[in-house]
Scaffold this motif. Sequence first.
Motif, PDB file in Angstrom:
ATOM      1  N   LEU A  40       1.000  -1.207  -0.009  1.00 46.17           N
ATOM      2  CA  LEU A  40       0.062  -0.029  -0.041  1.00 46.17           C
ATOM      3  C   LEU A  40       0.819   1.293  -0.068  1.00 46.17           C
ATOM      4  CD1 LEU A  40      -3.039  -0.871   2.396  1.00 46.17           C
ATOM      5  CD2 LEU A  40      -3.089  -0.554   0.138  1.00 46.17           C
ATOM      6  N   ILE A  41       1.924   1.388   0.798  1.00 44.08           N
ATOM      7  CA  ILE A  41       2.886   2.548   0.732  1.00 44.08           C
ATOM      8  C   ILE A  41       3.317   2.624  -0.671  1.00 44.08           C
ATOM      9  CG2 ILE A  41       4.979   3.399   1.532  1.00 44.08           C
ATOM     10  CD1 ILE A  41       4.288   2.103   4.253  1.00 44.08           C
ATOM     11  N   LEU A  42       3.931   1.765  -1.295  1.00 40.27           N
ATOM     12  CA  LEU A  42       4.403   1.716  -2.474  1.00 40.27           C
ATOM     13  C   LEU A  42       3.389   2.275  -3.618  1.00 40.27           C
ATOM     14  CD1 LEU A  42       6.577  -1.386  -2.556  1.00 40.27           C
ATOM     15  CD2 LEU A  42       7.453   0.941  -2.592  1.00 40.27           C
ATOM     16  N   TYR A  43       2.189   1.452  -3.539  1.00 41.89           N
ATOM     17  CA  TYR A  43       1.016   1.726  -4.449  1.00 41.89           C
ATOM     18  C   TYR A  43       0.724   3.224  -4.517  1.00 41.89           C
ATOM     19  CZ  TYR A  43      -3.430   1.086  -6.540  1.00 41.89           C
ATOM     20  OH  TYR A  43      -4.464   0.902  -7.437  1.00 41.89           O
ATOM     21  N   TRP A  44       0.665   3.775  -3.080  1.00 40.02           N
ATOM     22  CA  TRP A  44       0.031   5.251  -3.092  1.00 40.02           C
ATOM     23  C   TRP A  44       0.856   6.329  -3.055  1.00 40.02           C
ATOM     24  CZ3 TRP A  44      -4.581   5.553  -4.904  1.00 40.02           C
ATOM     25  CH2 TRP A  44      -5.543   4.722  -4.643  1.00 40.02           C
ATOM     26  N   PHE A  45       2.402   5.997  -2.754  1.00 43.25           N
ATOM     27  CA  PHE A  45       3.350   7.041  -2.632  1.00 43.25           C
ATOM     28  C   PHE A  45       4.471   6.781  -3.768  1.00 43.25           C
ATOM     29  CE2 PHE A  45       1.716   6.707   1.728  1.00 43.25           C
ATOM     30  CZ  PHE A  45       1.380   8.089   1.922  1.00 43.25           C
ATOM     31  N   VAL A  46       4.683   5.567  -4.215  1.00 42.91           N
ATOM     32  CA  VAL A  46       5.763   5.747  -5.193  1.00 42.91           C
ATOM     33  C   VAL A  46       5.314   5.292  -6.638  1.00 42.91           C
ATOM     34  CG1 VAL A  46       7.912   4.345  -5.921  1.00 42.91           C
ATOM     35  CG2 VAL A  46       7.315   4.641  -3.638  1.00 42.91           C
ATOM     36  N   PHE A  47       4.172   4.539  -6.694  1.00 45.83           N
ATOM     37  CA  PHE A  47       3.628   4.001  -8.201  1.00 45.83           C
ATOM     38  C   PHE A  47       2.395   4.712  -8.397  1.00 45.83           C
ATOM     39  CE2 PHE A  47       6.586   0.690  -6.853  1.00 45.83           C
ATOM     40  CZ  PHE A  47       7.104   0.284  -8.087  1.00 45.83           C
ATOM     41  N   LYS A  48       1.997   5.778  -7.717  1.00 44.83           N
ATOM     42  CA  LYS A  48       0.745   6.393  -7.964  1.00 44.83           C
ATOM     43  C   LYS A  48       0.358   7.320  -9.291  1.00 44.83           C
ATOM     44  CE  LYS A  48       2.055  10.832  -5.396  1.00 44.83           C
ATOM     45  NZ  LYS A  48       1.518  11.627  -4.249  1.00 44.83           N
ATOM     46  N   LYS A  49       1.835   7.431  -9.873  1.00 44.90           N
ATOM     47  CA  LYS A  49       1.444   8.440 -11.157  1.00 44.90           C
ATOM     48  C   LYS A  49       0.666   7.969 -12.260  1.00 44.90           C
ATOM     49  CE  LYS A  49       5.830  10.870 -10.026  1.00 44.90           C
ATOM     50  NZ  LYS A  49       7.133  11.165 -10.394  1.00 44.90           N
ATOM     51  N   THR A  50       0.914   6.741 -12.584  1.00 47.59           N
ATOM     52  CA  THR A  50      -0.014   6.345 -13.848  1.00 47.59           C
ATOM     53  C   THR A  50      -0.540   4.955 -13.380  1.00 47.59           C
ATOM     54  OG1 THR A  50       1.829   5.115 -14.746  1.00 47.59           O
ATOM     55  CG2 THR A  50       1.562   7.441 -15.241  1.00 47.59           C
ATOM     56  N   ALA A  51      -1.801   4.639 -14.264  1.00 46.73           N
ATOM     57  CA  ALA A  51      -2.371   3.414 -14.039  1.00 46.73           C
ATOM     58  C   ALA A  51      -1.266   2.258 -14.536  1.00 46.73           C
ATOM     59  CB  ALA A  51      -3.517   3.020 -15.123  1.00 46.73           C
ATOM     60  N   LEU A  52      -0.473   2.670 -15.514  1.00 48.92           N
ATOM     61  CA  LEU A  52       0.785   1.399 -15.618  1.00 48.92           C
ATOM     62  C   LEU A  52       1.333   1.044 -14.663  1.00 48.92           C
ATOM     63  CD1 LEU A  52       2.145  -0.198 -17.858  1.00 48.92           C
ATOM     64  CD2 LEU A  52       3.610   1.865 -18.418  1.00 48.92           C
ATOM     65  N   LEU A  53       1.890   2.035 -13.825  1.00 52.23           N
ATOM     66  CA  LEU A  53       2.810   1.703 -12.630  1.00 52.23           C
ATOM     67  C   LEU A  53       1.998   0.975 -11.700  1.00 52.23           C
ATOM     68  CD1 LEU A  53       4.629   5.018 -12.442  1.00 52.23           C
ATOM     69  CD2 LEU A  53       5.528   3.009 -13.205  1.00 52.23           C
ATOM     70  N   GLN A  54       0.968   1.562 -11.385  1.00 54.85           N
ATOM     71  CA  GLN A  54      -0.027   0.706 -10.498  1.00 54.85           C
ATOM     72  C   GLN A  54      -0.243  -0.660 -10.549  1.00 54.85           C
ATOM     73  OE1 GLN A  54      -3.235   3.459 -10.413  1.00 54.85           O
ATOM     74  NE2 GLN A  54      -2.652   4.470  -8.366  1.00 54.85           N
ATOM     75  N   ASN A  55      -0.516  -0.915 -12.021  1.00 53.38           N
ATOM     76  CA  ASN A  55      -0.752  -2.299 -12.337  1.00 53.38           C
ATOM     77  C   ASN A  55       0.414  -2.972 -12.405  1.00 53.38           C
ATOM     78  OD1 ASN A  55      -3.541  -1.708 -12.993  1.00 53.38           O
ATOM     79  ND2 ASN A  55      -3.262  -1.293 -14.959  1.00 53.38           N
ATOM     80  N   ILE A  56       1.626  -2.378 -12.640  1.00 53.69           N
ATOM     81  CA  ILE A  56       2.999  -3.301 -12.634  1.00 53.69           C
ATOM     82  C   ILE A  56       2.841  -3.728 -11.107  1.00 53.69           C
ATOM     83  CG2 ILE A  56       5.340  -3.056 -12.665  1.00 53.69           C
ATOM     84  CD1 ILE A  56       4.987  -1.291 -15.185  1.00 53.69           C
ATOM     85  N   LEU A  57       2.918  -2.780 -10.327  1.00 52.57           N
ATOM     86  CA  LEU A  57       3.196  -3.160  -8.887  1.00 52.57           C
ATOM     87  C   LEU A  57       1.907  -4.095  -8.304  1.00 52.57           C
ATOM     88  CD1 LEU A  57       4.432  -2.566  -6.139  1.00 52.57           C
ATOM     89  CD2 LEU A  57       2.597  -0.900  -5.645  1.00 52.57           C
ATOM     90  N   LEU A  58       0.733  -4.141  -8.764  1.00 52.68           N
ATOM     91  CA  LEU A  58      -0.295  -5.045  -8.287  1.00 52.68           C
ATOM     92  C   LEU A  58       0.210  -6.464  -8.780  1.00 52.68           C
ATOM     93  CD1 LEU A  58      -3.820  -3.162  -8.830  1.00 52.68           C
ATOM     94  CD2 LEU A  58      -2.439  -3.592  -6.942  1.00 52.68           C
ATOM     95  N   LEU A  59       0.521  -6.564 -10.092  1.00 49.64           N
ATOM     96  CA  LEU A  59       1.052  -7.865 -10.723  1.00 49.64           C
ATOM     97  C   LEU A  59       2.030  -8.435  -9.816  1.00 49.64           C
ATOM     98  CD1 LEU A  59       0.299 -10.006 -12.713  1.00 49.64           C
ATOM     99  CD2 LEU A  59       1.880  -8.835 -14.396  1.00 49.64           C
ATOM    100  N   ILE A  60       3.370  -7.497  -9.848  1.00 51.88           N
ATOM    101  CA  ILE A  60       4.591  -8.311  -9.183  1.00 51.88           C
ATOM    102  C   ILE A  60       4.021  -8.628  -7.539  1.00 51.88           C
ATOM    103  CG2 ILE A  60       6.560  -7.460  -7.928  1.00 51.88           C
ATOM    104  CD1 ILE A  60       6.937  -5.691 -10.412  1.00 51.88           C
ATOM    105  N   SER A  61       3.150  -7.689  -6.922  1.00 51.05           N
ATOM    106  CA  SER A  61       2.757  -8.078  -5.484  1.00 51.05           C
ATOM    107  C   SER A  61       1.916  -9.235  -5.489  1.00 51.05           C
ATOM    108  CB  SER A  61       1.928  -7.132  -4.827  1.00 51.05           C
ATOM    109  OG  SER A  61       2.506  -5.779  -5.243  1.00 51.05           O
ATOM    110  N   SER A  62       0.836  -9.463  -6.626  1.00 50.35           N
ATOM    111  CA  SER A  62      -0.068 -10.774  -6.739  1.00 50.35           C
ATOM    112  C   SER A  62       1.115 -12.114  -6.895  1.00 50.35           C
ATOM    113  CB  SER A  62      -0.723 -10.794  -7.738  1.00 50.35           C
ATOM    114  OG  SER A  62      -1.552  -9.538  -7.682  1.00 50.35           O
ATOM    115  N   PHE A  63       1.952 -11.886  -7.550  1.00 43.01           N
ATOM    116  CA  PHE A  63       2.816 -13.023  -8.022  1.00 43.01           C
ATOM    117  C   PHE A  63       3.786 -13.521  -6.665  1.00 43.01           C
ATOM    118  CE2 PHE A  63       2.468 -12.358 -12.722  1.00 43.01           C
ATOM    119  CZ  PHE A  63       2.073 -13.749 -12.946  1.00 43.01           C
TER     120      PHE A  63
END
Length: 482
Positions: free
Chosen positions: A16-39
């Motif tokens: 959540l910290i990475l999602y809302w503070f580091v990867f928040k700029k674009t949907a692409l970055l948010q989705n990359i983090l979600l996929l990595i986190s999910s794996f």
Amino acid sequence: MIFNSFDFVIFLIIVLILYWFVFKKTALLQNILLLISSFIFYVWADWRFVFLLIASILVNYYLGIKIRNLSHNEKLQKRFLNAGLVFNIGLLLYFKYFNFFYEGFYKVLNVFYSDLSYSTLSILLPLGISFFTFQTIGYIIDVYNEEIDPSEDLLEFSVFIAFFPKLLSGPIERLKGFMPQIQIKREFSYAQSVDGLRQILWGLFAKVVVAENCAAIANPIFNSYEDKSGSVLLIGGFFYAIQVYADFSGYSNMAIGISKLFGINLSRNFATPFYSTNISDMWKKWHISLTSWMMDYVFTPLSFTLRRYQKRGLAISIIATFILVGFWHGANWTYIVFGLLHGLYFVPLVYSGKMNSSYIVANGKFLPSFKEFYKMFLLFMLVMLTDFIFRADNISVAFSYYGKIFSTSLLDYPIGYLSTDVIVAVGLISIFLFVEWIHRMKKHDFEISHYNAYVRWSSYITLFFFIVIFGRSSESFIYFQF
């Protein structure tokens, strides 16, 4: 790594910290983090099958595009659909049902050749396979029927399949409801996040307080049922019925609540099913994502095929659908019989024309009428008695349960089962069901945003107190085995 573990809490906070503070700029970055986190989440849960999950994503991504591009060639398009069905259903048949059919085949041969010997294979069941495979099957069917356009973005499609809050035990999502949410950049919503935290808190209470206290009573009864009276088994059946519901609805509420923290809404999976007056309405509120999937992809096409038989065809369709609902749970005749019975319970509604009836109990009132209460009680008893088959290791054990319940020992005094633990568990269940009752028409069971701050915070503190004082540890959720 389960939702109520310390490891998961640390994992979730970091993501959540990475999602809302580091990867928040674009949907692409948010989705990359979600996929990595999910794996990472799936590897942590069971690393042995992560490549199976990846293969399922890649094959169905390709099939979706191929089916759409072949819309001008219906024959070839149908072949790719069938190939997708064979691939996805084949995964389930091999990993989940191979030994069931293999053993059944040899039992039939043993009728003619009694000297045959065989041994089942040691096939491990991949976590979440029943859930993510149903998502992929529904996806390629929807693409073929032109109800949705296939996803052309592999990253987005991968997140749709592997999103970690729903990966292991659902809800079973549809592309048209999930995909639009991850195609745009998510903005932090305080109201959505607070509502998500409420659902997580309520789900945690349902799991570690209600379900686990019920399990502490039900499991010893069923584990040594041979020397138990019918009255004691009935007590065990009551606590088991509540345990299953609190365990799975608790998981679903936590999954939905966690997803809300990422700005993504998942489908509601339970809607106070015990406050129903007929079996049809109950199944509309119980494991909603599975029930609706079965109705859309099994019942509807089957009933259309059998429409010339009118109500008889409708009854056959609903029975066949619920046999599959039962079989979905696992490779055991108990699940098949469980589904068959629930299908048969629909038959009176089919012939009375009330199969689609939906009724809000005590609509606009605080208490139900005597008639409503009576119907809810009878339905609960019917579902509870059927759950004995669901709980049994095999049909023979299920018959043993029923033999004891429908015997004179049902009238025996349940010595030792009016203990403090039982009284505490009944009290916790009463609180659980009361909160669900007063919120039965809300968006979820703990939707208390309409109360003032004093009531809300008192509710949070009370639930936290119950979790600390009465909570029990657990290693898994019941539906992880499915």
